[in-house]
Motif scaffolding. Structure first.
Motif, mmCIF file in Angstrom:
data_model
loop_
_atom_site.group_PDB
_atom_site.id
_atom_site.type_symbol
_atom_site.label_atom_id
_atom_site.label_comp_id
_atom_site.label_asym_id
_atom_site.label_seq_id
_atom_site.Cartn_x
_atom_site.Cartn_y
_atom_site.Cartn_z
ATOM 1 N N TYR A 98 33.657 6.762 -55.345
ATOM 2 C CA TYR A 98 32.679 6.135 -54.449
ATOM 3 C C TYR A 98 31.594 5.410 -55.228
ATOM 4 O O TYR A 98 31.234 4.286 -54.917
ATOM 5 N N VAL A 157 40.161 7.237 -52.733
ATOM 6 C CA VAL A 157 38.835 6.709 -52.398
ATOM 7 C C VAL A 157 38.752 5.215 -52.701
ATOM 8 O O VAL A 157 38.272 4.433 -51.876
ATOM 9 N N LYS A 161 37.703 2.761 -49.676
ATOM 10 C CA LYS A 161 36.286 2.410 -49.561
ATOM 11 C C LYS A 161 36.040 0.914 -49.347
ATOM 12 O O LYS A 161 34.970 0.538 -48.887
ATOM 13 N N ILE A 184 35.599 8.684 -45.311
ATOM 14 C CA ILE A 184 36.604 8.634 -46.375
ATOM 15 C C ILE A 184 37.461 9.897 -46.414
ATOM 16 O O ILE A 184 38.690 9.826 -46.374
#
Lengths: 275, 304
Positions: A98, A157, A161, A184
């Motif tokens: 992230y 991720v 994202k 997520i």
């Protein structure tokens, strides 16, 4: 979801294989016929009889009772270490994926270090100096399998994202924590669930291997790997001593692996039409 | 890159051994009896444990760079001579196993993919599922029981130098290699099958058939080539298991290889010997991984 599970034949087979072991693990002390540590020096390496259902080991201890009570430490170590690996790996993967940048470099390189070691060597070395036991085994095996979860989470991720719904969530003012938790996490779970069952199988295997070498779960407490290690010296004298723990170990690992395979079929729609 | 990794491993081994509770010198001399403090002090001095930790670290790195791991605590033999004597045996075992496993695995996986949903496929996939679930030490004991004790076909282990008697040398390797190779072959077969199936479903395969190429040419010239990357990956990954496997196999079959030295060193807490073994085995592991990465480039020009 549950319906899809029960339509999968492999899933049902694996559950049928694992269920008895789970029940025995829970009900263990109620089923055993003897104290697993009680030594009967007159009846050593005896074949199955009415008093000793599966015979006795080299100290005259009841094999059946040791087999039954050997499940618990195996399962506790496997589940505990997988839980630890999932927890650590998931958090590392989420943060690295992230935030990217320095956080990513720091966390993922840390994870790579663990992968530099052949798993059983690191385990052997730590056990040699810190001593062994259930807590240490959970800790070591957990750390060893953290990289797998971290890498899977991380790649999930970075795929998710950039998708539009995450952008829109952010533009609505959602905090990072909320995006990670609601946006997520649920969408990257499938490969992680598959990895959980595969890791449980590997953890059982690693624990049994260490116990077989005599550095896992410490005697005299019973564990399957350790029983196999002891029984290998008496293969000719008493074949059924080595047979039962080996069978139980193989069935548990096979069941867990099949569960992983079936979950892959169920959770990964892309592969569904192929296998 | 590989050098950095090896350096990290070295530092970690050093760190692990020094944050371990208990003094290596005391541990080596035995914890259960009271040891003369002077003897401990002498050993500490000999091992250089009485110097400041940073100095110890620098000396350690310098020694390792010269491939000098000091002497074993238990019998004062230089660690390097131990390793040099034992490592060819372990490497022989490991490489024979991985070669056997790759051949069996790739062939079975290909057969399964080409005969999809027919008897050959079903048998192979079930055997493979069983194979990855069999712990090597269970399989090994089974082999010893069947082939050595019951049928008396093969020796149950031990070691005879190749120069002394080549036949006996290889006869003693058959069971260990088979035990190590079969579970690996199972994983390789599974990966080969799914990777081949994926490629077989691609459109270019139909084009190749339409162009009039024979099945042989399509399968060996195009499908296998495109399916190779996941297969190489899994073979590379097997090296991790292989090192774990050789530890168990050397113990089970009484093979005096590097892993059995390590186990002995661990039980005597002979820490120069432990450091040496771990260093050699980890370096080997890292170098293999690097080699696999290089192979990717050769197989798939897109990675380069």
């Amino acid at each position: 979801m549950l319906k899809r599970c029960f339509r999968n034949r492999t899933f049902i087979i694996s559950i049928l294989m694992l269920l008895p072991f789970m029940l025995i693990a829970i009900l263990g002390p109620l089923i055993v016929t003897h104290d697993p540590l009680a030594i009967d020096s007159v009846n050593i390496l005896k074949p199955p009889s009415r008093t000793y259902i599966l015979g006795t080991d080299e100290f005259g201890r009841d094999i059946f009772s040791r087999l039954i009570l050997g499940i618990r430490p195996t399962l506790i170590v496997a589940l505990g270490s997988t839980g630890l690996a999932f927890f650590l790996g998931f958090i590392i993967g989420l943060l690295a994926g992230y935030y990217g940048g320095v956080v990513e470099q720091l966390l993922m390189r840390m994870v790579d270090i663990v992968l530099c070691f052949p798993p059983i060597l690191l385990a052997l070395m730590i056990v040699a100096f810190w001593g062994s036991g259930i807590v240490i085994l959970i800790f070591i095996i957990g750390i060893l399998y953290t990289p797998h979860f971290a890498r899977i989470t991380y790649s999930g991720v970075i795929q998710v994202k950039t998708l539009a719904y995450i952008e829109s969530e952010r533009s609505l003012g959602a905090s990072s924590f909320r995006i990670l938790k609601r946006g997520i996490s649920p969408n990257i779970m499938s490969p992680l669930i598959i990895q959980v069952s595969l890791t449980i199988a590997s953890a059982i295997l690693l624990e049994a291997g260490l116990s077989f070498l005599g550095v896992g779960i410490l005697p005299p407490a019973p564990s399957w790997g350790q029983m196999i290690g002891a029984a290998k010296g008496y293969v000719m004298l008493s074949p059924n001593y080595i047979f039962w723990p080996s069978l139980c170990l193989c069935l548990t690992i096979l069941g867990t692996n099949l569960l992983g395979d079936s979950l892959r079929d169920i959770l990964d729609p892309k592969l569904n039409n192929e296998t | 890159m590989a050098l950095i990794q090896i350096f990290i491993v070295l530092s970690l081994v050093f760190l692990l051994l020094h944050i371990m509770p208990g003094d290596p010198a005391v541990l080596a001399l035995g914890t259960d009896r009271t040891v003369d403090p002077q003897v401990v002090e002498a050993l500490r001095h000999e091992l250089g444990l009485d110097k400041p930790i940073l100095e110890q670290y620098l000396i350690y790195i310098k020694n390792v760079a010269n491939l000098n791991f000091g002497n074993s605590i238990t019998d004062k033999v230089p660690v390097m001579s131990y390793i040099a004597e034992r490592i060819p045996r372990t490497i022989e075992l490991a490489f024979l196993s991985i070669i056997v496993a790759s051949i069996i695995g790739v062939v079975l996986g290909m057969v399964a993919a080409l005969e999809r949903k027919k008897a050959a496929d079903i048998i192979t996939t079930s055997l493979a599922a069983l194979g990855i679930s069999l712990p090597v030490f269970v399989l090994g004991t089974l082999f010893i029981y069947v082939f050595s004790f019951s049928l008396r076909l093969l020796p149950a282990g031990g070691f005879i130098a190749l120069s002394k008697n080549a036949g006996a040398h290889y006869a003693r390797l058959v069971l260990p290699v088979a035990t190590l190779a079969l579970p690996m072959a199972a994983s390789i077969a599974r990966m080969t099958r799914s990777s081949m199936l994926e490629v077989l479903n691609k459109e270019f395969v139909q084009t190749l058939y339409a162009k009039g190429l024979s099945r042989q040419k399509v399968v060996f010239g195009h499908v296998l080539r495109n399916a190779m990357i996941p297969i190489v990956t899994i073979i590379g990954l097997q090296f991790g298991n292989l090192i774990g496997g050789t530890v168990l196999i050397e113990y089970l079959f009484n093979l005096p290889g590097l892993c059995s030295v390590l186990l002995k060193a661990i039980s005597y807490r002979d820490y120069p010997l432990i450091q040496g073994c771990i260093f050699v085995m980890s370096s080997f592991y890292i170098l293999v991984n690097m080699f696999v990465d290089i192979l990717y480039g050769a197989l798939d020009p897109r990675v380069r």
